[in-house]
Scaffold this motif. Structure first.
Motif, PDB file in Angstrom:
ATOM      1  N   ARG A 187      57.941  57.077  -8.106  1.00 27.87           N
ATOM      2  CA  ARG A 187      58.207  58.492  -8.310  1.00 27.87           C
ATOM      3  C   ARG A 187      59.686  58.839  -8.203  1.00 27.87           C
ATOM      4  O   ARG A 187      60.143  59.768  -8.857  1.00 27.87           O
ATOM      5  N   ASN A 188      60.444  58.096  -7.383  1.00 25.96           N
ATOM      6  CA  ASN A 188      61.840  58.444  -7.145  1.00 25.96           C
ATOM      7  C   ASN A 188      62.668  58.173  -8.392  1.00 25.96           C
ATOM      8  O   ASN A 188      62.869  57.015  -8.773  1.00 25.96           O
ATOM      9  N   PRO A 189      63.187  59.210  -9.035  1.00 26.34           N
ATOM     10  CA  PRO A 189      63.934  59.005 -10.283  1.00 26.34           C
ATOM     11  C   PRO A 189      65.297  58.368 -10.082  1.00 26.34           C
ATOM     12  O   PRO A 189      65.924  57.931 -11.046  1.00 26.34           O
ATOM     13  N   LEU A 190      65.772  58.309  -8.827  1.00 21.55           N
ATOM     14  CA  LEU A 190      67.099  57.770  -8.573  1.00 21.55           C
ATOM     15  C   LEU A 190      67.101  56.259  -8.434  1.00 21.55           C
ATOM     16  O   LEU A 190      68.156  55.630  -8.476  1.00 21.55           O
ATOM     17  N   GLU A 191      65.925  55.673  -8.240  1.00 20.93           N
ATOM     18  CA  GLU A 191      65.864  54.231  -8.063  1.00 20.93           C
ATOM     19  C   GLU A 191      65.760  53.523  -9.402  1.00 20.93           C
ATOM     20  O   GLU A 191      65.180  54.046 -10.354  1.00 20.93           O
ATOM     21  N   SER A 192      66.277  52.316  -9.435  1.00 21.60           N
ATOM     22  CA  SER A 192      66.255  51.537 -10.668  1.00 21.60           C
ATOM     23  C   SER A 192      64.820  51.234 -11.091  1.00 21.60           C
ATOM     24  O   SER A 192      63.959  50.912 -10.279  1.00 21.60           O
ATOM     25  N   LEU A 193      64.590  51.307 -12.403  1.00 21.50           N
ATOM     26  CA  LEU A 193      63.282  50.969 -12.955  1.00 21.50           C
ATOM     27  C   LEU A 193      63.084  49.468 -13.073  1.00 21.50           C
ATOM     28  O   LEU A 193      61.963  49.008 -13.254  1.00 21.50           O
ATOM     29  N   LEU A 194      64.171  48.722 -12.998  1.00 26.25           N
ATOM     30  CA  LEU A 194      64.097  47.304 -13.277  1.00 26.25           C
ATOM     31  C   LEU A 194      63.685  46.444 -12.083  1.00 26.25           C
ATOM     32  O   LEU A 194      63.305  45.297 -12.263  1.00 26.25           O
ATOM     33  N   SER A 195      63.783  47.017 -10.881  1.00 31.06           N
ATOM     34  CA  SER A 195      63.481  46.235  -9.687  1.00 31.06           C
ATOM     35  C   SER A 195      62.058  46.479  -9.221  1.00 31.06           C
ATOM     36  O   SER A 195      61.664  47.621  -8.967  1.00 31.06           O
ATOM     37  N   SER A 196      61.300  45.414  -9.064  1.00 28.40           N
ATOM     38  CA  SER A 196      59.916  45.555  -8.599  1.00 28.40           C
ATOM     39  C   SER A 196      59.857  46.113  -7.185  1.00 28.40           C
ATOM     40  O   SER A 196      58.852  46.727  -6.795  1.00 28.40           O
ATOM     41  N   ASN A 197      60.924  45.957  -6.414  1.00 30.15           N
ATOM     42  CA  ASN A 197      60.932  46.456  -5.033  1.00 30.15           C
ATOM     43  C   ASN A 197      60.848  47.974  -4.963  1.00 30.15           C
ATOM     44  O   ASN A 197      60.502  48.530  -3.920  1.00 30.15           O
ATOM     45  N   ASN A 198      61.190  48.650  -6.034  1.00 28.29           N
ATOM     46  CA  ASN A 198      61.223  50.112  -6.034  1.00 28.29           C
ATOM     47  C   ASN A 198      59.888  50.750  -6.412  1.00 28.29           C
ATOM     48  O   ASN A 198      59.782  51.968  -6.413  1.00 28.29           O
ATOM     49  N   TYR A 199      58.901  49.941  -6.719  1.00 28.35           N
ATOM     50  CA  TYR A 199      57.603  50.481  -7.134  1.00 28.35           C
ATOM     51  C   TYR A 199      56.631  50.450  -5.960  1.00 28.35           C
ATOM     52  O   TYR A 199      56.463  49.423  -5.306  1.00 28.35           O
ATOM     53  N   GLY A 200      55.986  51.568  -5.728  1.00 30.34           N
ATOM     54  CA  GLY A 200      55.092  51.664  -4.582  1.00 30.34           C
ATOM     55  C   GLY A 200      53.636  51.393  -4.886  1.00 30.34           C
ATOM     56  O   GLY A 200      52.843  51.130  -3.977  1.00 30.34           O
ATOM     57  N   TYR A 201      53.273  51.477  -6.164  1.00 30.95           N
ATOM     58  CA  TYR A 201      51.873  51.320  -6.543  1.00 30.95           C
ATOM     59  C   TYR A 201      51.758  50.252  -7.622  1.00 30.95           C
ATOM     60  O   TYR A 201      52.527  50.267  -8.594  1.00 30.95           O
ATOM     61  N   TRP A 202      50.774  49.370  -7.441  1.00 31.63           N
ATOM     62  CA  TRP A 202      50.595  48.231  -8.337  1.00 31.63           C
ATOM     63  C   TRP A 202      49.136  48.077  -8.742  1.00 31.63           C
ATOM     64  O   TRP A 202      48.229  48.363  -7.955  1.00 31.63           O
ATOM     65  N   GLY A 203      48.946  47.581  -9.955  1.00 30.68           N
ATOM     66  CA  GLY A 203      47.615  47.203 -10.393  1.00 30.68           C
ATOM     67  C   GLY A 203      47.313  45.771  -9.996  1.00 30.68           C
ATOM     68  O   GLY A 203      48.148  45.079  -9.415  1.00 30.68           O
ATOM     69  N   GLN A 204      46.115  45.334 -10.363  1.00 33.33           N
ATOM     70  CA  GLN A 204      45.671  43.999  -9.959  1.00 33.33           C
ATOM     71  C   GLN A 204      46.124  42.914 -10.930  1.00 33.33           C
ATOM     72  O   GLN A 204      46.046  41.724 -10.637  1.00 33.33           O
ATOM     73  N   GLY A 205      46.583  43.324 -12.110  1.00 37.86           N
ATOM     74  CA  GLY A 205      47.085  42.368 -13.092  1.00 37.86           C
ATOM     75  C   GLY A 205      46.061  41.993 -14.139  1.00 37.86           C
ATOM     76  O   GLY A 205      44.850  42.050 -13.898  1.00 37.86           O
ATOM     77  N   THR A 206      46.548  41.620 -15.312  1.00 39.28           N
ATOM     78  CA  THR A 206      45.684  41.146 -16.386  1.00 39.28           C
ATOM     79  C   THR A 206      46.349  39.931 -17.026  1.00 39.28           C
ATOM     80  O   THR A 206      47.565  39.929 -17.254  1.00 39.28           O
ATOM     81  N   GLN A 207      45.560  38.907 -17.282  1.00 43.68           N
ATOM     82  CA  GLN A 207      46.098  37.643 -17.780  1.00 43.68           C
ATOM     83  C   GLN A 207      46.327  37.709 -19.288  1.00 43.68           C
ATOM     84  O   GLN A 207      45.441  38.119 -20.049  1.00 43.68           O
TER      85      GLN A 207
END
Length: 125
Positions: free
Chosen positions: A100-120
């Motif tokens: 949600r934070n617009p000031l954080e980089s979109l490119l770093s996975s560390n800045n994301y708080g919510y994740w899905g389970q993944g799809t192969q």
């Protein structure tokens, strides 16, 4: 509870296409930026593409630029990743993530708080 659910992965031949979907239970979804990341066996998770919440600006890794397109439908709480001209090196588990934070980089996975389970996604040569 916030949930992100990916779908659309599968097995495809090189040169083929797939469209991944990420449905989010976040409210309001339009205020969240969403990214796609991927992780191949033995490798670190890497950035693929992202789309901003507000203006919908898009960003791509150099390796997928011109082949992949990220888009969003806020009415459906969904983000898509259209993948064309797939290559064997695109084989990985693909994850969508939201922040949600617009000031954080979109490119770093560390800045994301919510994740899905993944799809192969598997691309055969």
């Amino acid at each position: 509870q916030v949930q992100l659910v990916e779908s659309g992965g599968g097995l495809v031949q090189a040169g083929g296409s797939l469209r991944l979907s990420c449905v989010a239970s976040i409210r309001p979804f339009s205020t969240y930026s969403v990214g796609w990341f991927r992780q191949a066996p033995g490798l670190e998770r890497e950035f693929v593409a992202a789309i901003r919440a507000s203006a919908g600006s898009t960003y791509y890794a150099d390796s997928v630029k011109g082949r992949f397109t990220i888009s969003r439908d806020n009415a459906k709480n969904t983000v898509y990743l259209q993948m064309n001209s797939l290559k064997p090196e695109d084989t990985a588990v693909y994850y969508c993530a939201a922040k949600r934070n617009p000031l954080e980089s979109l490119l770093s996975s560390n800045n994301y708080g919510y994740w899905g389970q993944g799809t192969q996604v598997t691309v055969s040569s």
